[in-house]
Design an enzyme around this catalytic site. Structure first.
Site, PDB file in Angstrom:
ATOM      1  N   ARG A  62       0.649  -1.104  -0.305  1.00  0.00           N
ATOM      2  CA  ARG A  62      -0.174  -0.062   0.219  1.00  0.00           C
ATOM      3  C   ARG A  62       0.765   1.014   0.103  1.00  0.00           C
ATOM      4  O   ARG A  62       0.569   1.945  -0.601  1.00  0.00           O
ATOM      5  CB  ARG A  62      -0.882  -0.016   0.986  1.00  0.00           C
ATOM      6  N   GLY A  92      -1.514  -3.824   8.300  1.00  0.00           N
ATOM      7  CA  GLY A  92      -2.576  -4.170   9.231  1.00  0.00           C
ATOM      8  C   GLY A  92      -2.910  -5.116   7.489  1.00  0.00           C
ATOM      9  O   GLY A  92      -2.118  -4.350   6.438  1.00  0.00           O
ATOM     10  N   HIS A 112      -4.952  -4.338   5.412  1.00  0.00           N
ATOM     11  CA  HIS A 112      -4.842  -3.154   3.801  1.00  0.00           C
ATOM     12  C   HIS A 112      -3.711  -2.283   3.846  1.00  0.00           C
ATOM     13  O   HIS A 112      -3.792  -1.849   2.546  1.00  0.00           O
ATOM     14  CB  HIS A 112      -6.232  -1.579   4.717  1.00  0.00           C
ATOM     15  N   CYS A 113      -2.315  -1.916   4.540  1.00  0.00           N
ATOM     16  CA  CYS A 113      -1.460  -1.719   4.188  1.00  0.00           C
ATOM     17  C   CYS A 113       0.085  -2.494   3.323  1.00  0.00           C
ATOM     18  O   CYS A 113       0.055  -1.973   2.957  1.00  0.00           O
ATOM     19  CB  CYS A 113      -0.344  -2.115   5.805  1.00  0.00           C
ATOM     20  N   ILE A 114      -1.129  -3.876   3.794  1.00  0.00           N
ATOM     21  CA  ILE A 114       0.333  -4.868   2.547  1.00  0.00           C
ATOM     22  C   ILE A 114      -0.637  -5.196   1.561  1.00  0.00           C
ATOM     23  O   ILE A 114       0.149  -6.371   0.122  1.00  0.00           O
ATOM     24  CB  ILE A 114      -0.180  -6.219   3.071  1.00  0.00           C
TER      25      ILE A 114
END
Length: 344
Positions: free
Chosen positions: A86, A331, A333-335
């Site tokens: 992300r 989390g 969403h971050c990856i």
């Protein structure tokens, strides 16, 4: 050209991720490292049930990735150090006036403000690389930014935090007006909502200094899902109360007052390092589904699924254990980074 970032609820062509490699983020010791590999693979394999997945893999990890990932997942080898797609990858945009046009905004990435511990020089090149693999038109930007630091509603509004976009380690001397102008140029936004900060844990030595995708997201135009910390012992209790009061007084690009839906944190306050930032807001949308973070608390995880299912009607909500991802600073969403579907 009128580039615009679609809402994450829009159909995706695919999801982009990056596979972990050895380094400070993965951690030391074989048991710790294996847990990290497994967490990333579990997310990728779950997403692959809904839509295609493309994974950037450092050459040193190609064999491991092939072994752990579903055979449908497409691998792209490139040198990398950080693997939070992300943030290190591009932000994809479309041009509604040009059928089939896909753009990739290549932000400047400096490891979340160039802290001494960060290894980011290799992954700083992934915006260009991923954009090229996706056959997108590259849109260079001089703004130091990360995808986790912004959320759009697809209708002209973007959520950001002051402590990220105006961080002197990222964009020294930048003004709100300058940041807003660059977001308008690259994402097509016309209204920026500035939150003062993010969650408490995100300001420690290994944090991002307040990424918005840990605390708030648009589930639809006019509606925000907001992290809710009900326990007054946790510093995020006050943080999220202040943010809710602000958001209830905001309007979006279309002039709508915002509806705010609380997404309660699990009743887990601490880990061995201090107050945690376990957040169900950090979910990712996939075609016909939602991949939600799980924290090993059956009741809280189930409540989050119910809220997410109501916020995104018609989508199947699947929980994936995210504890090992959060232990490394982020989390689900971050990856991940969605590539929107474009119509020819």
């Amino acid at each position: 050209m009128a580039w615009s970032m679609p809402a994450e609820t829009a159909r995706h062509e695919r999801m982009w991720m990056a596979f972990p490699r050895e380094g400070i983020t993965l951690g030391e010791g074989s048991e710790t490292q294996e847990a990290g590999y497994a967490a990333w693979a579990a997310v990728a394999n779950t997403i692959a049930e809904f839509e295609p997945v493309s994974m950037v893999v450092d050459p040193s990890q190609a064999a491991r990735a092939r072994r752990m990932l579903d055979s449908s997942i497409e691998l792209h080898e490139a040198p990398l150090d950080e693997f939070w797609m992300r943030d290190v990858g591009p932000t994809f945009v479309v041009d509604p006036e040009r059928p089939g046009a896909l753009g990739a905004v290549d932000w400047v990435f400096n490891g979340w403000g160039a802290p001494e511990w960060a290894e980011w020089q290799l992954s700083a090149k992934l915006g260009d690389f991923v954009g090229e693999q996706a056959k997108a038109e590259l849109i260079p930007s001089g703004l130091v930014a990360e995808g986790g630091g912004l959320h759009v509603d697809g209708d002209g509004t973007v959520l950001v935090t002051e402590t990220v976009q105006l961080d002197p380690r990222r964009n020294p001397g930048a003004t709100r007006e300058e940041v807003e102008a660059e977001l308008a140029r690259t994402l097509g936004t016309t209204k920026t909502i500035w939150l003062p900060r993010g969650l408490w844990r995100d300001y420690d030595a290994f944090g991002t200094n307040g990424h918005v995708d840990m605390v708030a997201t648009f589930s639809s135009p006019g509606t925000v899902l907001l992290h809710h910390q009900p326990d007054p012992q946790h510093p995020d209790h006050l943080v999220t109360r202040v943010l809710k009061e602000q958001l209830l007084g905001e309007t979006d690009a279309a002039g709508r007052s915002l509806q705010v839906i609380d997404l309660p944190a699990p009743p887990i306050l601490r880990d061995h390092e201090g107050f945690v930032d376990y957040s169900y807001v950090n979910h990712v949308l996939v075609n016909d589904g939602v991949i939600a973070c799980g924290f090993g608390h059956e009741q809280a995880d189930a409540t989050a699924r119910e809220i997410l299912a109501e916020a995104y009607p018609g989508r199947r909500v699947v929980t994936v254990n995210a504890l090992e991802i959060f232990a490394r600073g982020g989390g689900i969403h971050c990856i991940t980074q969605q590539q929107p579907e474009v119509k020819a």
